[in-house]
Design a protein around this motif. Structure first.
Motif, PDB file in Angstrom:
ATOM      1  N   GLU A   1     -21.515  -3.140   5.053  1.00 29.20           N
ATOM      2  CA  GLU A   1     -21.096  -1.741   5.008  1.00 29.20           C
ATOM      3  C   GLU A   1     -19.581  -1.601   5.031  1.00 29.20           C
ATOM      4  N   ARG A   2     -18.912  -2.429   5.757  1.00 24.85           N
ATOM      5  CA  ARG A   2     -17.463  -2.316   5.893  1.00 24.85           C
ATOM      6  C   ARG A   2     -16.828  -3.658   5.569  1.00 24.85           C
ATOM      7  N   LYS A   3     -15.849  -3.610   4.696  1.00 24.91           N
ATOM      8  CA  LYS A   3     -15.136  -4.836   4.357  1.00 24.91           C
ATOM      9  C   LYS A   3     -13.692  -4.698   4.820  1.00 24.91           C
ATOM     10  N   GLU A   4     -13.173  -5.755   5.382  1.00 28.66           N
ATOM     11  CA  GLU A   4     -11.812  -5.741   5.886  1.00 28.66           C
ATOM     12  C   GLU A   4     -10.844  -5.880   4.711  1.00 28.66           C
ATOM     13  N   PRO A   5      -9.765  -5.068   4.680  1.00 31.40           N
ATOM     14  CA  PRO A   5      -8.805  -5.195   3.587  1.00 31.40           C
ATOM     15  C   PRO A   5      -8.040  -6.517   3.680  1.00 31.40           C
TER      16      PRO A   5
END
Length: 85
Positions: free
Chosen positions: A20-24
């Motif tokens: 769901e969330r990817k780190e930049p």
């Protein structure tokens, strides 16, 4: 560490891609921090950093190319004409 078979590796990749969330990335974080304090100035799409001087007419380029080709054809024809048989 035991080798993973292709099915397990594919499952791991799908699981990671569907997170769901990817780190930049580090660069994205660095630019975000820099632009927060000092935002960049707007630039036109694909801006030329230093525009070139006045351009020559396309006719001049065409004449130079066609003249060069004609000179090479004449030179090769003259060389074949002078060659002993």
């Amino acid at each position: 560490m035991p080798e993973q078979d292709d099915a397990e590796r594919e499952f791991d990749l799908k699981w990671a891609d569907n997170a769901e969330r990817k780190e930049p990335s580090a660069r994205a974080r660095m630019l975000a921090a820099r632009w927060k304090e000092n935002p960049p100035e707007p630039q036109p799409f694909r801006a030329d950093p230093d525009p070139a001087g006045p351009r020559r007419s396309s006719w001049i380029s065409t004449v130079i190319v066609l003249g060069s080709v004609a000179a090479i054809i004449l030179l090769l024809g003259y060389a074949n004409f002078r060659a002993p048989y």
